[in-house]
Motif scaffolding. Structure first.
Motif, PDB file in Angstrom:
ATOM      1  N   PRO A   1     -12.017   5.829  -4.723  1.00  0.00           N
ATOM      2  CA  PRO A   1     -11.163   5.439  -3.657  1.00  0.00           C
ATOM      3  C   PRO A   1      -9.783   6.036  -3.735  1.00  0.00           C
ATOM      4  O   PRO A   1      -9.140   6.544  -2.682  1.00  0.00           O
ATOM      5  CB  PRO A   1     -11.263   4.038  -3.414  1.00  0.00           C
TER       6      PRO A   1
ATOM      7  N   THR B   1      -7.897   8.527  -1.109  1.00  0.00           N
ATOM      8  CA  THR B   1      -6.972   8.230  -0.399  1.00  0.00           C
ATOM      9  C   THR B   1      -5.846   9.242  -0.483  1.00  0.00           C
ATOM     10  O   THR B   1      -5.206   9.944   0.318  1.00  0.00           O
ATOM     11  CB  THR B   1      -6.437   6.887  -0.942  1.00  0.00           C
TER      12      THR B   1
ATOM     13  N   TYR C   1      -3.359  -0.400  -7.557  1.00  0.00           N
ATOM     14  CA  TYR C   1      -4.516   0.007  -6.972  1.00  0.00           C
ATOM     15  C   TYR C   1      -5.746  -0.877  -7.115  1.00  0.00           C
ATOM     16  O   TYR C   1      -6.208  -1.263  -6.163  1.00  0.00           O
ATOM     17  CB  TYR C   1      -4.977   1.417  -6.754  1.00  0.00           C
TER      18      TYR C   1
ATOM     19  N   ARG D   1      -4.351   5.062   7.183  1.00  0.00           N
ATOM     20  CA  ARG D   1      -5.890   5.225   7.012  1.00  0.00           C
ATOM     21  C   ARG D   1      -6.277   4.738   5.369  1.00  0.00           C
ATOM     22  O   ARG D   1      -5.533   4.936   4.314  1.00  0.00           O
ATOM     23  CB  ARG D   1      -6.211   6.481   7.096  1.00  0.00           C
ATOM     24  N   LEU D   2      -7.516   4.372   5.562  1.00  0.00           N
ATOM     25  CA  LEU D   2      -8.311   3.816   4.120  1.00  0.00           C
ATOM     26  C   LEU D   2      -7.591   2.603   3.591  1.00  0.00           C
ATOM     27  O   LEU D   2      -8.111   1.915   2.560  1.00  0.00           O
ATOM     28  CB  LEU D   2      -8.274   4.717   3.039  1.00  0.00           C
ATOM     29  N   LEU D   3      -6.730   1.710   4.361  1.00  0.00           N
ATOM     30  CA  LEU D   3      -6.303   0.492   4.022  1.00  0.00           C
ATOM     31  C   LEU D   3      -7.398  -0.673   3.886  1.00  0.00           C
ATOM     32  O   LEU D   3      -7.298  -1.619   3.405  1.00  0.00           O
ATOM     33  CB  LEU D   3      -5.076  -0.066   4.878  1.00  0.00           C
TER      34      LEU D   3
ATOM     35  N   TRP E   1      -9.973  -0.454   2.594  1.00  0.00           N
ATOM     36  CA  TRP E   1     -10.588  -0.720   1.428  1.00  0.00           C
ATOM     37  C   TRP E   1      -9.795  -1.846   0.512  1.00  0.00           C
ATOM     38  O   TRP E   1     -10.562  -2.262  -0.609  1.00  0.00           O
ATOM     39  CB  TRP E   1     -10.705   0.386   0.453  1.00  0.00           C
ATOM     40  N   CYS E   2      -8.881  -2.131   0.944  1.00  0.00           N
ATOM     41  CA  CYS E   2      -7.993  -3.463   0.444  1.00  0.00           C
ATOM     42  C   CYS E   2      -8.391  -4.764   1.008  1.00  0.00           C
ATOM     43  O   CYS E   2      -7.869  -5.742   0.745  1.00  0.00           O
ATOM     44  CB  CYS E   2      -6.642  -3.146   0.646  1.00  0.00           C
TER      45      CYS E   2
ATOM     46  N   PHE F   1       1.680   4.186  -3.391  1.00  0.00           N
ATOM     47  CA  PHE F   1       1.568   5.942  -2.977  1.00  0.00           C
ATOM     48  C   PHE F   1       3.079   6.467  -2.895  1.00  0.00           C
ATOM     49  O   PHE F   1       2.953   7.502  -2.343  1.00  0.00           O
ATOM     50  CB  PHE F   1       0.698   6.138  -2.084  1.00  0.00           C
TER      51      PHE F   1
ATOM     52  N   PHE G   1       0.765  -1.231   0.037  1.00  0.00           N
ATOM     53  CA  PHE G   1      -0.102   0.004   0.088  1.00  0.00           C
ATOM     54  C   PHE G   1       0.755   1.299  -0.016  1.00  0.00           C
ATOM     55  O   PHE G   1       0.636   2.103  -0.633  1.00  0.00           O
ATOM     56  CB  PHE G   1      -0.956  -0.111   1.259  1.00  0.00           C
TER      57      PHE G   1
ATOM     58  N   THR H   1      -7.088  -3.601  -4.261  1.00  0.00           N
ATOM     59  CA  THR H   1      -8.395  -3.828  -3.802  1.00  0.00           C
ATOM     60  C   THR H   1      -9.143  -4.764  -4.371  1.00  0.00           C
ATOM     61  O   THR H   1     -10.509  -4.849  -4.316  1.00  0.00           O
ATOM     62  CB  THR H   1      -9.224  -2.402  -4.044  1.00  0.00           C
TER      63      THR H   1
ATOM     64  N   ARG I   1      -4.572  11.722   2.689  1.00  0.00           N
ATOM     65  CA  ARG I   1      -3.070  11.854   2.814  1.00  0.00           C
ATOM     66  C   ARG I   1      -2.867  13.434   2.801  1.00  0.00           C
ATOM     67  O   ARG I   1      -1.591  13.682   3.465  1.00  0.00           O
ATOM     68  CB  ARG I   1      -2.225  10.988   1.911  1.00  0.00           C
TER      69      ARG I   1
END
Length: 275
Positions: A210, A214, A179, A45-47, A49-50, A30, A26, A183, A218
């Motif tokens: 998403p 993200t 990505y 955060r928002l991990l 969704w994976c 990014f 992840f 996901t 961030r």
């Protein structure tokens, strides 16, 4: 609509452990140094969704790469399905080694009419926890629409403003593919150029909602020095890999207004972060 509204109240439960390897991948997606995540360390955060995405058979996917209709989500008879937006309230961090559990419930199904034709909105609520520890509460808004929605609007949209904080993100097929892989998203608009241009009529690969959310979260975290307690976002127009994506923010007290856009283009996604 009465048949589709029969899906209201339907629930699904899924769980998956958070591995150090997922956190590394992840971060790398990014362009952040992957590091060496240790057990108990807070994950990005928002991990979530994976995590625990449906493992649908390849043969059970529809022509657009999405799972065939009529499982947890209602079988809306409109060809395009997009993540329109959502909101999140964070209660705690996901940590490396946690077994994260998501309880999902269809909250509402509504039909509206836009300038491109009928739109069907499905609202899903997710409660995410780890070993009984509440992690987050999320509302997800999904919109279904017709194929004609890719047409050029009659009036050119207003170009997006430039934020007090602004970053430019280089978009590329490998970024979108990574990505999608993280996901487990088979939607062909994100990686299949012949499909997205010849079948759906878009000028290039579509940037995931998403993924944009993200990037915005961030940026909000970097500006404030800590992740927000509340985060909401809404997709307003598609963004494509044919140009860089600008990620913008303008402060306003304890709130931060954020948005993405292509250079000279309209706002693609708007968002708000609160602490």
């Amino acid at each position: 609509m009465e048949h589709l509204r029969g899906w209201i109240g339907r629930e699904a439960v899924a769980a998956e452990p958070v591995t150090a390897d997922l956190v590394r991948k992840f971060r790398a997606t990014f362009d952040e140094e992957p590091g060496d995540p240790r057990a108990g360390e807070a994950a990005p955060r928002l991990l979530h969704w994976c995590l625990a995405q449906p493992a649908v058979l390849t043969s059970a996917l529809g022509p657009d790469g999405h799972p065939a209709r009529g499982g947890f989500l209602p079988p809306v008879p409109l060809p395009r399905r997009m993540w329109a937006g959502g909101s999140l309230v964070f209660h705690d961090d996901i940590r490396v080694g946690d077994v994260v559990r998501r309880v999902s419930r269809v909250e509402e199904v509504t039909l509206k009419h836009g300038h491109t034709g009928p739109l069907c909105f499905v609202t899903v609520k997710h409660e995410v926890d780890a070993a009984g520890r509440a992690i987050l509460t999320e509302r997800q808004d999904i919109v279904y629409r017709g194929m004609e929605a890719a047409g050029t609007p009659s009036k050119p949209p207003e170009p997006a403003p430039e934020g007090a904080h602004r970053r430019e993100v280089a978009l590329s097929p490998p970024l979108l593919f990574r990505y999608s892989a993280l996901t487990f998203n088979g939607h062909r608009i994100h990686y299949d150029l012949p499909y997205v241009t010849q079948v759906e009529g878009y000028p290039g690969l579509v940037v995931h909602g998403p993924l944009q959310a993200t990037l915005l979260l961030r940026l909000a975290t970097a500006i404030h020095g800590a992740p927000p307690a509340r985060f909401s976002f809404r997709g307003l127009s598609p963004a494509f890999d044919t140009a860089p994506l600008t990620v913008n923010a303008t402060p306003g007290g304890e709130r931060l207004r954020l948005w993405t856009a292509r250079p000279g283009g309209p706002v693609a996604m708007s968002a708000e972060a609160q602490w």
